[in-house]
Design a protein around this motif. Structure first.
Motif, PDB file in Angstrom:
ATOM      1  N   ALA A   1      15.443   9.035  35.902  1.00  0.00           N
ATOM      2  CA  ALA A   1      14.777   7.945  35.184  1.00  0.00           C
ATOM      3  C   ALA A   1      13.343   7.765  35.679  1.00  0.00           C
ATOM      4  CB  ALA A   1      15.564   6.650  35.356  1.00  0.00           C
ATOM      5  N   ALA A   2      13.147   7.897  36.985  1.00  0.00           N
ATOM      6  CA  ALA A   2      11.793   7.780  37.538  1.00  0.00           C
ATOM      7  C   ALA A   2      10.909   8.929  37.056  1.00  0.00           C
ATOM      8  CB  ALA A   2      11.860   7.754  39.060  1.00  0.00           C
ATOM      9  N   MET A   3      11.472  10.122  36.964  1.00  0.00           N
ATOM     10  CA  MET A   3      10.701  11.258  36.466  1.00  0.00           C
ATOM     11  C   MET A   3      10.280  11.045  35.020  1.00  0.00           C
ATOM     12  SD  MET A   3      12.686  14.496  38.144  1.00  0.00           S
ATOM     13  CE  MET A   3      11.665  15.715  37.334  1.00  0.00           C
ATOM     14  N   ARG A   4      11.189  10.499  34.222  1.00  0.00           N
ATOM     15  CA  ARG A   4      10.854  10.241  32.819  1.00  0.00           C
ATOM     16  C   ARG A   4       9.793   9.152  32.699  1.00  0.00           C
ATOM     17  NH1 ARG A   4      16.867  10.894  31.257  1.00  0.00           N
ATOM     18  NH2 ARG A   4      16.839  13.017  30.446  1.00  0.00           N
ATOM     19  N   GLN A   5       9.892   8.144  33.532  1.00  0.00           N
ATOM     20  CA  GLN A   5       8.964   7.025  33.468  1.00  0.00           C
ATOM     21  C   GLN A   5       7.552   7.429  33.881  1.00  0.00           C
ATOM     22  OE1 GLN A   5       9.853   4.074  32.253  1.00  0.00           O
ATOM     23  NE2 GLN A   5       7.815   3.207  32.513  1.00  0.00           N
ATOM     24  N   THR A   6       7.456   8.287  34.897  1.00  0.00           N
ATOM     25  CA  THR A   6       6.140   8.658  35.415  1.00  0.00           C
ATOM     26  C   THR A   6       5.540   9.872  34.727  1.00  0.00           C
ATOM     27  OG1 THR A   6       7.150  10.012  37.146  1.00  0.00           O
ATOM     28  CG2 THR A   6       6.637   7.718  37.697  1.00  0.00           C
ATOM     29  N   ASN A   7       6.313  10.546  33.900  1.00  0.00           N
ATOM     30  CA  ASN A   7       5.843  11.751  33.202  1.00  0.00           C
ATOM     31  C   ASN A   7       5.286  12.793  34.174  1.00  0.00           C
ATOM     32  OD1 ASN A   7       6.464  10.805  30.593  1.00  0.00           O
ATOM     33  ND2 ASN A   7       4.574   9.616  30.564  1.00  0.00           N
TER      34      ASN A   7
ATOM     35  N   PHE B   1      10.976  18.458  28.198  1.00  0.00           N
ATOM     36  CA  PHE B   1      11.950  19.551  28.070  1.00  0.00           C
ATOM     37  C   PHE B   1      12.292  20.128  29.443  1.00  0.00           C
ATOM     38  CE2 PHE B   1       7.813  21.489  27.457  1.00  0.00           C
ATOM     39  CZ  PHE B   1       7.855  22.643  28.229  1.00  0.00           C
ATOM     40  N   HIS B   2      11.353  20.064  30.406  1.00  0.00           N
ATOM     41  CA  HIS B   2      11.664  20.493  31.768  1.00  0.00           C
ATOM     42  C   HIS B   2      12.606  19.492  32.446  1.00  0.00           C
ATOM     43  CE1 HIS B   2       9.068  23.944  31.905  1.00  0.00           C
ATOM     44  NE2 HIS B   2       7.980  23.233  31.626  1.00  0.00           N
ATOM     45  N   ILE B   3      12.408  18.213  32.151  1.00  0.00           N
ATOM     46  CA  ILE B   3      13.286  17.190  32.725  1.00  0.00           C
ATOM     47  C   ILE B   3      14.711  17.377  32.217  1.00  0.00           C
ATOM     48  CG2 ILE B   3      13.795  14.715  32.804  1.00  0.00           C
ATOM     49  CD1 ILE B   3      10.784  14.216  32.785  1.00  0.00           C
ATOM     50  N   HIS B   4      14.857  17.699  30.941  1.00  0.00           N
ATOM     51  CA  HIS B   4      16.195  17.916  30.384  1.00  0.00           C
ATOM     52  C   HIS B   4      16.888  19.086  31.084  1.00  0.00           C
ATOM     53  CE1 HIS B   4      19.433  17.881  27.517  1.00  0.00           C
ATOM     54  NE2 HIS B   4      19.239  19.159  27.265  1.00  0.00           N
TER      55      HIS B   4
ATOM     56  N   GLU C   1      20.701  21.225  35.438  1.00  0.00           N
ATOM     57  CA  GLU C   1      20.894  21.961  36.690  1.00  0.00           C
ATOM     58  C   GLU C   1      21.352  21.036  37.813  1.00  0.00           C
ATOM     59  OE1 GLU C   1      20.760  25.222  37.342  1.00  0.00           O
ATOM     60  OE2 GLU C   1      20.359  25.659  35.245  1.00  0.00           O
ATOM     61  N   ALA C   2      20.796  19.830  37.877  1.00  0.00           N
ATOM     62  CA  ALA C   2      21.170  18.885  38.922  1.00  0.00           C
ATOM     63  C   ALA C   2      22.623  18.427  38.766  1.00  0.00           C
ATOM     64  CB  ALA C   2      20.223  17.690  38.909  1.00  0.00           C
TER      65      ALA C   2
END
Length: 83
Positions: free
Chosen positions: A40-46, A51-54, A59-60
């Motif tokens: 969620a923090a990665m999505r919020q901070t861009n 597509f890399h976050i997905h 993988e996580a």
């Protein structure tokens, strides 16, 4: 498989943290909450592309559900009868 260098660095930090938390006594539910908060923090901070976050999330989650990643490290046994 992750190929973006920033994504790989985040993945390594996350997996190291998950294993460390496991060794300190946290269990799967706690690790899952940590993972969700991290994503969620990665999505919020861009910090990386969506597509890399997905792919990172897939993988996580795969790492989290693999029991071989969280095996207890055997502690050395105390020597008996040494003194």
């Amino acid at each position: 498989m992750l190929q973006d260098t920033a994504t790989i660095r985040h993945y390594q930090k996350l997996t190291d943290s998950l294993v460390d938390m496991w060794n300190r006594g946290y269990r799967l539910d706690d690790l899952r909450l940590y993972l969700e908060g991290y994503i969620a923090a990665m999505r919020q901070t861009n910090t990386i592309e969506a597509f890399h976050i997905h792919r990172f999330e897939e993988e996580a989650i795969r790492f989290l559900h693999d029991p071989s990643n969280f095996e207890l490290v055997p502690q050395p046994q105390a020597e008996t009868g040494y003194y």
